[in-house]
Design a protein around this motif. Sequence first.
Motif, short mmCIF file in Angstrom:
data_model
loop_
_atom_site.label_atom_id
_atom_site.label_comp_id
_atom_site.label_asym_id
_atom_site.label_seq_id
_atom_site.Cartn_x
_atom_site.Cartn_y
_atom_site.Cartn_z
N ALA A 24 -6.94 -2.09 5.00
CA ALA A 24 -5.67 -2.74 3.96
C ALA A 24 -5.09 -3.92 4.37
CB ALA A 24 -4.89 -1.41 4.15
N LEU A 52 -4.65 5.75 1.86
CA LEU A 52 -3.89 4.59 1.41
C LEU A 52 -4.47 4.36 -0.17
CD1 LEU A 52 -4.07 2.41 4.41
CD2 LEU A 52 -2.14 3.95 3.86
N ASN A 53 -3.52 3.70 -1.05
CA ASN A 53 -3.96 3.25 -2.15
C ASN A 53 -3.09 1.99 -2.57
OD1 ASN A 53 -1.57 3.99 -4.09
ND2 ASN A 53 -2.84 5.88 -4.62
N ARG A 54 -3.61 1.43 -3.46
CA ARG A 54 -2.92 0.31 -4.00
C ARG A 54 -3.66 -0.18 -5.10
NH1 ARG A 54 -1.44 -5.77 -1.35
NH2 ARG A 54 -0.15 -6.22 -3.03
N ASN A 66 -4.96 -7.45 2.40
CA ASN A 66 -3.89 -8.28 1.93
C ASN A 66 -3.90 -9.54 2.50
OD1 ASN A 66 -2.54 -5.89 1.19
ND2 ASN A 66 -1.21 -5.58 2.82
N TRP A 76 1.03 -1.40 -0.03
CA TRP A 76 0.10 -0.06 0.06
C TRP A 76 0.75 1.16 0.06
CZ3 TRP A 76 -5.23 -0.05 -0.31
CH2 TRP A 76 -5.86 -1.42 -0.18
#
Length: 172
Positions: A147, A87-89, A151, A76
């Motif tokens: 997040a 947060l980004n992914r 995951n 992330w």
Amino acid sequence: MAPVTRGTTKRDAVEAVNVYLCKGITSSRVMKEKSTKNGEAANDLSTKKCVSCSSKDLRPMTEEAAMKLIPEVQGWNLVNEEGTLKLNRSWKVKNFTKGLELFKLVADIAEAENHHPDLHLTGWNNVKIDIWTHSVSGLTENDFILASKINTLELQHLLRKKMKGVSNKAEE
């Protein structure tokens, strides 16, 4: 526990995800086993539960606090969009429907946690997830918990295979 099948209600599906997440039960298709060298959980954020965002005492965390937590959510990125920490992914999926499958897996966790990310599917195979607490216009521990739980999802069957000699950071 029986697999979720046709006729299963949304509530049953959310409860099934909660069982997986809260009791640490894993399924080879749903959750990846996370461990450290000594066999303990690699990330205790994934065992926490998101708290209600309706509290008037809830405040966005500082960038310094977020920088301390970002190593706990591998893959992330911490971004500042117009003064709002998020947060980004990103992932590249095999095809459009695999992107929708990824969204469904994330949606099950988001519903169980009552904390909902922004989901983006652009082009035919580019998936991006942004997480931030809208009610405080910034990051809270809830965002890192979500997040971390994302995951734990087993996504390999949805993702494009890496081409030889080409590194795709989003899939690592």
